[in-house]
Design a protein around this motif. Structure first.
Motif, mmCIF file in Angstrom:
data_model
loop_
_atom_site.group_PDB
_atom_site.id
_atom_site.type_symbol
_atom_site.label_atom_id
_atom_site.label_comp_id
_atom_site.label_asym_id
_atom_site.label_seq_id
_atom_site.Cartn_x
_atom_site.Cartn_y
_atom_site.Cartn_z
ATOM 1 N N ALA A 1 6.435 -11.627 58.664
ATOM 2 C CA ALA A 1 7.351 -11.146 59.705
ATOM 3 C C ALA A 1 8.760 -10.939 59.144
ATOM 4 N N GLU A 2 9.238 -11.878 58.345
ATOM 5 C CA GLU A 2 10.563 -11.741 57.739
ATOM 6 C C GLU A 2 10.619 -10.504 56.848
ATOM 7 N N ASN B 1 5.207 -16.149 59.127
ATOM 8 C CA ASN B 1 6.660 -16.050 59.054
ATOM 9 C C ASN B 1 7.116 -15.249 57.842
ATOM 10 N N ASP C 1 1.049 -17.124 55.682
ATOM 11 C CA ASP C 1 2.210 -17.531 56.475
ATOM 12 C C ASP C 1 2.736 -16.333 57.257
ATOM 13 N N LYS D 1 2.755 -19.961 65.353
ATOM 14 C CA LYS D 1 3.497 -20.529 64.220
ATOM 15 C C LYS D 1 4.771 -19.751 63.899
ATOM 16 N N LEU D 2 5.007 -18.664 64.603
ATOM 17 C CA LEU D 2 6.168 -17.827 64.336
ATOM 18 C C LEU D 2 7.447 -18.581 64.703
ATOM 19 N N ASN D 3 8.387 -18.628 63.794
ATOM 20 C CA ASN D 3 9.663 -19.305 63.999
ATOM 21 C C ASN D 3 10.680 -18.285 64.513
ATOM 22 N N GLU D 4 10.812 -18.186 65.827
ATOM 23 C CA GLU D 4 11.672 -17.177 66.436
ATOM 24 C C GLU D 4 13.132 -17.348 66.048
ATOM 25 N N LYS E 1 14.334 -18.459 63.214
ATOM 26 C CA LYS E 1 14.477 -17.919 61.862
ATOM 27 C C LYS E 1 14.492 -16.395 61.905
ATOM 28 N N ILE E 2 13.605 -15.822 62.712
ATOM 29 C CA ILE E 2 13.555 -14.365 62.862
ATOM 30 C C ILE E 2 14.892 -13.856 63.390
ATOM 31 N N THR F 1 6.429 -10.626 70.662
ATOM 32 C CA THR F 1 5.254 -10.480 69.803
ATOM 33 C C THR F 1 4.129 -9.813 70.584
#
Length: 119
Positions: A24-25, A21, A19, A66-69, A71-72, A85
């Motif tokens: 990244a988190e 995300n 994942d 798939k990155l949830n911007e 949420k970031i 990115t």
């Protein structure tokens, strides 16, 4: 961003589940977790945190789409946040496939993050 005041860097890994995300988190939290900027308000226009700009740069190895911007962005508590990115990071073997960890394969995802703070 007119002026960069502070730059933080971090790394995050999702060992199982592949994942981007999660990785990244963790990278962003790694970058900001150990920092305090007590004088930041004095440096911002009108000494207002609402005038702070935060640019997040993420080096992502796979599944960039798939990155949830949103949420970031929610991980950064102040300012106007943008997310950029770039190709990078790493997808490499974790050495084991664990079905109970929702693995699709044996890869772990490593994401690098840079958080620029300024105005």
């Amino acid at each position: 961003m007119k002026e960069i005041i502070f730059i933080e860097a971090g790394m995050g890994i999702d060992l199982h589940g592949q994942d981007v995300n999660v990785a990244a988190e963790r990278a962003i939290l790694d970058a900001i977790h150990y920092n305090s900027m007590p004088g930041i308000k004095k440096m911002l226009p009108n000494q207002d945190l609402n005038n702070m700009r935060v640019n997040v740069k993420l080096a992502v190895p796979k599944d960039e789409e798939k990155l949830n911007e949103e949420k970031i962005k929610s991980l950064l508590p102040y300012g106007t946040v943008t997310v950029e990115t770039v190709a990078g990071g790493m997808a490499t073997t974790s050495g084991i496939f664990l079905e109970d960890q929702k693995d699709e394969n044996d890869l772990m995802y490593i994401v690098n993050a840079v958080v620029e703070v300024g105005y």
